[in-house]
Motif scaffolding. Structure first.
Motif, mmCIF file in Angstrom:
data_model
loop_
_atom_site.group_PDB
_atom_site.id
_atom_site.type_symbol
_atom_site.label_atom_id
_atom_site.label_comp_id
_atom_site.label_asym_id
_atom_site.label_seq_id
_atom_site.Cartn_x
_atom_site.Cartn_y
_atom_site.Cartn_z
ATOM 1 N N TYR A 284 6.946 -8.438 13.309
ATOM 2 C CA TYR A 284 5.405 -8.084 12.791
ATOM 3 C C TYR A 284 5.612 -6.795 11.797
ATOM 4 O O TYR A 284 4.790 -6.842 10.945
ATOM 5 C CB TYR A 284 4.830 -7.578 14.164
ATOM 6 C CG TYR A 284 3.414 -6.680 13.870
ATOM 7 C CD1 TYR A 284 2.496 -7.725 13.868
ATOM 8 C CD2 TYR A 284 3.600 -5.401 14.086
ATOM 9 C CE1 TYR A 284 1.240 -7.064 13.727
ATOM 10 C CE2 TYR A 284 2.347 -4.673 13.745
ATOM 11 C CZ TYR A 284 1.029 -5.553 13.828
ATOM 12 O OH TYR A 284 -0.183 -4.913 13.230
ATOM 13 N N LEU A 285 6.341 -6.130 11.970
ATOM 14 C CA LEU A 285 6.602 -4.901 11.084
ATOM 15 C C LEU A 285 7.051 -5.179 9.653
ATOM 16 O O LEU A 285 6.566 -5.163 8.774
ATOM 17 C CB LEU A 285 7.584 -3.709 11.530
ATOM 18 C CG LEU A 285 6.724 -2.751 12.461
ATOM 19 C CD1 LEU A 285 7.650 -1.499 12.517
ATOM 20 C CD2 LEU A 285 5.540 -2.299 11.780
ATOM 21 N N PHE A 286 8.120 -6.152 9.688
ATOM 22 C CA PHE A 286 8.526 -6.778 8.478
ATOM 23 C C PHE A 286 7.444 -7.520 7.630
ATOM 24 O O PHE A 286 7.266 -7.211 6.232
ATOM 25 C CB PHE A 286 9.834 -7.988 8.476
ATOM 26 C CG PHE A 286 11.119 -7.194 8.784
ATOM 27 C CD1 PHE A 286 11.944 -6.522 7.828
ATOM 28 C CD2 PHE A 286 11.897 -7.233 10.068
ATOM 29 C CE1 PHE A 286 13.027 -5.891 8.160
ATOM 30 C CE2 PHE A 286 13.005 -6.554 10.261
ATOM 31 C CZ PHE A 286 13.518 -5.719 9.071
ATOM 32 N N VAL A 287 6.650 -8.439 8.441
ATOM 33 C CA VAL A 287 5.698 -9.147 7.992
ATOM 34 C C VAL A 287 4.572 -8.002 7.118
ATOM 35 O O VAL A 287 4.058 -8.270 6.173
ATOM 36 C CB VAL A 287 5.028 -10.338 8.526
ATOM 37 C CG1 VAL A 287 4.050 -10.927 8.230
ATOM 38 C CG2 VAL A 287 6.149 -11.089 8.967
ATOM 39 N N ILE A 288 4.100 -7.246 8.044
ATOM 40 C CA ILE A 288 2.852 -6.559 7.572
ATOM 41 C C ILE A 288 3.250 -5.536 6.537
ATOM 42 O O ILE A 288 2.382 -5.356 5.789
ATOM 43 C CB ILE A 288 2.362 -5.635 8.910
ATOM 44 C CG1 ILE A 288 0.943 -5.528 8.496
ATOM 45 C CG2 ILE A 288 3.070 -4.336 9.061
ATOM 46 C CD1 ILE A 288 0.132 -4.857 9.891
ATOM 47 N N PHE A 289 4.489 -5.039 6.496
ATOM 48 C CA PHE A 289 5.082 -4.239 5.350
ATOM 49 C C PHE A 289 4.998 -4.945 4.163
ATOM 50 O O PHE A 289 4.844 -4.524 3.006
ATOM 51 C CB PHE A 289 6.006 -3.275 5.782
ATOM 52 C CG PHE A 289 5.831 -2.048 6.420
ATOM 53 C CD1 PHE A 289 5.417 -0.981 5.499
ATOM 54 C CD2 PHE A 289 5.338 -2.067 7.841
ATOM 55 C CE1 PHE A 289 5.081 0.304 6.330
ATOM 56 C CE2 PHE A 289 5.076 -0.802 8.605
ATOM 57 C CZ PHE A 289 4.997 0.389 7.628
ATOM 58 N N GLY A 290 5.680 -6.153 4.453
ATOM 59 C CA GLY A 290 5.760 -7.059 3.138
ATOM 60 C C GLY A 290 4.523 -7.558 2.447
ATOM 61 O O GLY A 290 4.363 -7.565 1.215
ATOM 62 N N ALA A 291 3.420 -7.645 3.279
ATOM 63 C CA ALA A 291 2.192 -8.071 3.073
ATOM 64 C C ALA A 291 1.639 -6.998 2.283
ATOM 65 O O ALA A 291 0.686 -7.100 1.300
ATOM 66 C CB ALA A 291 1.123 -8.617 4.126
ATOM 67 N N LEU A 292 1.841 -5.868 2.716
ATOM 68 C CA LEU A 292 1.458 -4.651 1.789
ATOM 69 C C LEU A 292 1.686 -4.535 0.481
ATOM 70 O O LEU A 292 1.068 -4.220 -0.501
ATOM 71 C CB LEU A 292 1.946 -3.265 2.683
ATOM 72 C CG LEU A 292 1.337 -1.961 2.016
ATOM 73 C CD1 LEU A 292 -0.021 -1.819 2.265
ATOM 74 C CD2 LEU A 292 2.216 -1.018 2.577
ATOM 75 N N VAL A 293 3.143 -4.791 0.069
ATOM 76 C CA VAL A 293 3.663 -4.774 -1.216
ATOM 77 C C VAL A 293 3.182 -6.039 -1.760
ATOM 78 O O VAL A 293 2.803 -5.722 -2.978
ATOM 79 C CB VAL A 293 5.210 -4.927 -0.991
ATOM 80 C CG1 VAL A 293 5.813 -5.051 -2.405
ATOM 81 C CG2 VAL A 293 5.880 -3.630 -0.119
ATOM 82 N N VAL A 294 2.910 -7.122 -1.406
ATOM 83 C CA VAL A 294 2.555 -8.282 -1.975
ATOM 84 C C VAL A 294 0.968 -8.016 -2.459
ATOM 85 O O VAL A 294 0.775 -8.273 -3.662
ATOM 86 C CB VAL A 294 2.544 -9.501 -1.108
ATOM 87 C CG1 VAL A 294 1.874 -10.680 -1.952
ATOM 88 C CG2 VAL A 294 4.030 -9.942 -0.816
ATOM 89 N N ASP A 295 0.212 -7.347 -1.513
ATOM 90 C CA ASP A 295 -1.208 -7.143 -1.874
ATOM 91 C C ASP A 295 -1.276 -6.169 -3.048
ATOM 92 O O ASP A 295 -1.883 -6.344 -3.802
ATOM 93 C CB ASP A 295 -1.775 -6.469 -0.747
ATOM 94 C CG ASP A 295 -3.076 -6.242 -0.633
ATOM 95 O OD1 ASP A 295 -4.016 -6.764 -0.340
ATOM 96 O OD2 ASP A 295 -3.637 -5.157 -1.499
ATOM 97 N N ARG A 296 -0.313 -5.085 -3.060
ATOM 98 C CA ARG A 296 -0.298 -4.043 -3.994
ATOM 99 C C ARG A 296 0.108 -4.699 -5.385
ATOM 100 O O ARG A 296 -0.701 -4.565 -6.484
ATOM 101 C CB ARG A 296 0.735 -3.010 -3.439
ATOM 102 C CG ARG A 296 1.265 -2.147 -4.753
ATOM 103 C CD ARG A 296 0.172 -0.941 -5.128
ATOM 104 N NE ARG A 296 0.656 -0.246 -6.077
ATOM 105 C CZ ARG A 296 0.819 -0.564 -7.438
ATOM 106 N NH1 ARG A 296 0.205 -1.493 -8.096
ATOM 107 N NH2 ARG A 296 1.324 0.281 -8.441
ATOM 108 N N TRP A 297 0.961 -5.828 -5.490
ATOM 109 C CA TRP A 297 1.609 -6.117 -6.615
ATOM 110 C C TRP A 297 0.551 -7.345 -7.201
ATOM 111 O O TRP A 297 0.394 -7.372 -8.497
ATOM 112 C CB TRP A 297 3.084 -6.409 -6.871
ATOM 113 C CG TRP A 297 3.861 -5.318 -6.509
ATOM 114 C CD1 TRP A 297 4.249 -4.614 -5.350
ATOM 115 C CD2 TRP A 297 4.301 -4.652 -7.667
ATOM 116 N NE1 TRP A 297 5.001 -3.732 -5.888
ATOM 117 C CE2 TRP A 297 4.979 -3.391 -7.199
ATOM 118 C CE3 TRP A 297 4.313 -4.725 -9.110
ATOM 119 C CZ2 TRP A 297 5.789 -2.472 -7.826
ATOM 120 C CZ3 TRP A 297 5.064 -3.828 -10.153
ATOM 121 C CH2 TRP A 297 5.650 -2.601 -9.339
ATOM 122 N N LEU A 298 0.083 -8.030 -6.455
ATOM 123 C CA LEU A 298 -0.677 -9.284 -6.823
ATOM 124 C C LEU A 298 -2.231 -8.636 -7.322
ATOM 125 O O LEU A 298 -2.861 -9.278 -8.159
ATOM 126 C CB LEU A 298 -0.973 -10.321 -5.962
ATOM 127 C CG LEU A 298 0.385 -11.026 -5.471
ATOM 128 C CD1 LEU A 298 0.072 -12.079 -4.479
ATOM 129 C CD2 LEU A 298 0.984 -11.739 -6.816
#
Length: 300
Positions: A284-298
């Motif tokens: 869960y933590l890996f996915v939610i923090f990964g989604a944060l970075v993807v959201d920021r860069w896209l």
């Protein structure tokens, strides 16, 4: 006549690596990296690499000092008996020197190479884990993991501060997310290894308050955790990518936590809900923090 203490053979590099708790460090480094990449500024590669290196070294130092102080407890618990100190592969003085040296180096390097704000938060995180959690809380109160969980919540703040030199609302929410995530995550583990803690005399919640209370607390802590996880989206701090991913995976987390919270006893099935929640909580933590970075860069 006194008997001389037998000298231990020199520790191998693998033993020093084991002192740093590399599996725990992986999640710490990842959340710190995501905190830095989510910041609204670009970080030079060398500065970014140095900041993440310092977070890793600081986390390793905290892990080493934790094992130095808790060597007696580790010797009593089956899942920790093979660590370097209780297994006799290293003497406690070497672990202490290694932990102190690694921690001091990480803070000094962060201060000189990155910025003082990140170095200050890194210092607080190391001291909090070692002095507040390990020395003060761990052996005294079943709330040890609640208060002590703050230590593992600092990396996103450190990463953000490394990039910007300051702290803002988004990294504070990320801090709260990890802080509130820690009790359900750790108590799920404690439910199926409570015998270990009982044998070592560690007052973990399942040992002193029982399963029913622990399950209830897992359910209760999941509620504010879910709010902290989703809050950045309606507050306009992230976009729809993060919001969608966070919402879906948090619903799954809540469903697993509810399953654990409503069980009365530990059934003897091969895949207990407690183990599912514990395993999923890491993902869960890996996915939610990964989604944060993807959201920021896209969406930048």
């Amino acid at each position: 006549m006194t008997t001389a203490t037998p000298l231990l053979p020199p520790a191998e590099w693998r033993d020093f690596l084991a002192l740093t708790k590399p599996r725990v460090m992986t999640l710490v480094v990842f959340t710190g990296l995501c905190g830095m990449l989510a910041a609204p500024v670009s970080v030079p590669v060398v500065i970014g690499f140095t900041a993440i290196l310092c977070i890793a070294l600081g986390a390793g130092a905290a892990g080493a000092l934790n094992q130095w102080y808790e060597a007696d407890l580790d010797a009593l618990m089956r899942r920790t008996q093979k660590r370097p100190l209780p297994d006799g592969r290293m003497d406690r003085q070497s672990a202490l020197h290694f932990g102190v040296g690694l921690g001091a180096f990480s803070v000094i390097l962060m201060g000189f190479a990155v910025n003082l704000a990140a170095a200050a938060i890194l210092t607080v995180s190391i001291l909090f884990y070692v002095l507040v959690y390990t020395v003060w809380l761990k052996r005294r109160t079943p709330q040890n993991i609640v208060i002590g969980g703050a230590a593992g919540a600092f990396p996103p703040l450190i990463g953000w501060a490394a990039a910007t030199g300051e702290v803002a609302l988004l990294p504070l929410l990320l801090f709260m997310l990890v802080f509130l995530w820690t009790p359900p995550h750790f108590w799920a583990l404690a439910l199926f290894v409570k015998t270990d803690y009982a044998n070592a005399g560690v007052p973990m919640l399942p040992v002193v308050a029982g399963e029913v209370v622990t399950r209830r607390q897992i359910g209760l802590y999941t509620i504010p955790m879910a709010i902290a996880a989703i809050a950045p989206w309606p507050l306009g701090l992230t976009g729809a990518i993060y919001g969608g991913v966070a919402s879906v995976i948090t619903v799954v987390f809540a469903a697993l936590a509810l399953r654990v919270a409503t069980r009365r006893t530990m059934a003897e099935d091969a895949m207990k809900p407690e183990k599912r929640l514990f395993s999923y909580s890491i993902l869960y933590l890996f996915v939610i923090f990964g989604a944060l970075v993807v959201d920021r860069w896209l969406l930048a």
